[in-house]
Design an enzyme around this catalytic site. Structure first.
Site, PDB file in Angstrom:
ATOM      1  N   GLY A   1       0.795  -1.224   0.000  1.00 57.01           N
ATOM      2  CA  GLY A   1       0.000   0.000   0.000  1.00 57.01           C
ATOM      3  C   GLY A   1       0.827   1.272   0.000  1.00 57.01           C
ATOM      4  N   TYR A  23       0.116  -3.829 -12.462  1.00 53.21           N
ATOM      5  CA  TYR A  23       0.812  -4.178 -13.704  1.00 53.21           C
ATOM      6  C   TYR A  23       0.356  -3.301 -14.865  1.00 53.21           C
ATOM      7  CZ  TYR A  23       1.969  -8.280 -10.903  1.00 53.21           C
ATOM      8  OH  TYR A  23       2.398  -9.109  -9.897  1.00 53.21           O
ATOM      9  N   HIS A  80      -4.104  -4.229 -11.528  1.00 50.20           N
ATOM     10  CA  HIS A  80      -4.105  -2.758 -11.537  1.00 50.20           C
ATOM     11  C   HIS A  80      -2.664  -2.217 -11.519  1.00 50.20           C
ATOM     12  CE1 HIS A  80      -5.381   1.344 -10.680  1.00 50.20           C
ATOM     13  NE2 HIS A  80      -4.511   1.347  -9.674  1.00 50.20           N
ATOM     14  N   GLY A  94       3.089   1.930  -2.607  1.00 49.77           N
ATOM     15  CA  GLY A  94       3.568   2.159  -3.967  1.00 49.77           C
ATOM     16  C   GLY A  94       4.897   1.484  -4.285  1.00 49.77           C
TER      17      GLY A  94
END
Length: 165
Positions: A90, A129, A127, A92
């Protein structure tokens, strides 16, 4: 955040990841591996030119792994795999690590294409990828067995010029 080569002293962290049922289900692997087996595999593969294993390093902390496997120097393709430890999800890190792995694959190894497999139900992974630039190329029906069921898998790929910043 940086990626660095996997070292022998990282194996206890890998051992934890490899024995976590939900993590291994996403990798379509059995969540069972002894530290002795892992050490033996490390020793066996340390000079294997068909794979590169990196640690996702966040300020000196082991945040996960990113791997290039099945490196094919004739066709210039490789599969990419990633696991981010739960405590670091979560933030990044997955996107950043994938970009660094792709940079290594394309600019150091001169790969033409990088691909991956992802469970069709893993919307978070898909999402991430797609956000990096991977394109869905097909569905492999009932390709993997995990959590007592067969799972369809997306096959996704990316070329150097498709990587999004």
């Amino acid at each position: 955040m940086k990626i660095r080569p996997l070292e022998r002293n990282d194996l206890p962290f890998i051992h934890q990841l490899d024995n976590h049922k939900m993590t291994m289900a996403l990798w379509f692997e059995e969540p069972y591996e002894s530290i002795d087996e892992l050490t033996s595999l490390y020793d066996k593969h340390i000079h294997d030119n068909t794979e590169r294993r990196f640690v996702i390093d966040l300020d000196g902390e082991f945040a996960g792994v990113i791997e290039l496997v099945e490196i094919d120097y004739i066709h210039r393709t490789t599969e990419i795999q990633i696991i981010v430890r739960k405590a670091y999800q979560g933030q990044g890190l997955a996107k950043k690590a994938i970009r660094k792995g792709l940079d290594y694959a394309f600019n150091m190894l001169n790969m033409h294409k990088v691909y991956l497999y992802v469970d069709v139900d893993n919307q978070v992974g898909i999402h991430i990828y797609e956000g990096v630039g991977f394109v869905k190329e097909g569905v492999m029906r009932q390709q993997f067995y995990a959590n007592s069921a067969y799972h369809d898998s997306l096959f996704m790929g990316i070329f150097k010029g498709e990587v999004r910043p």
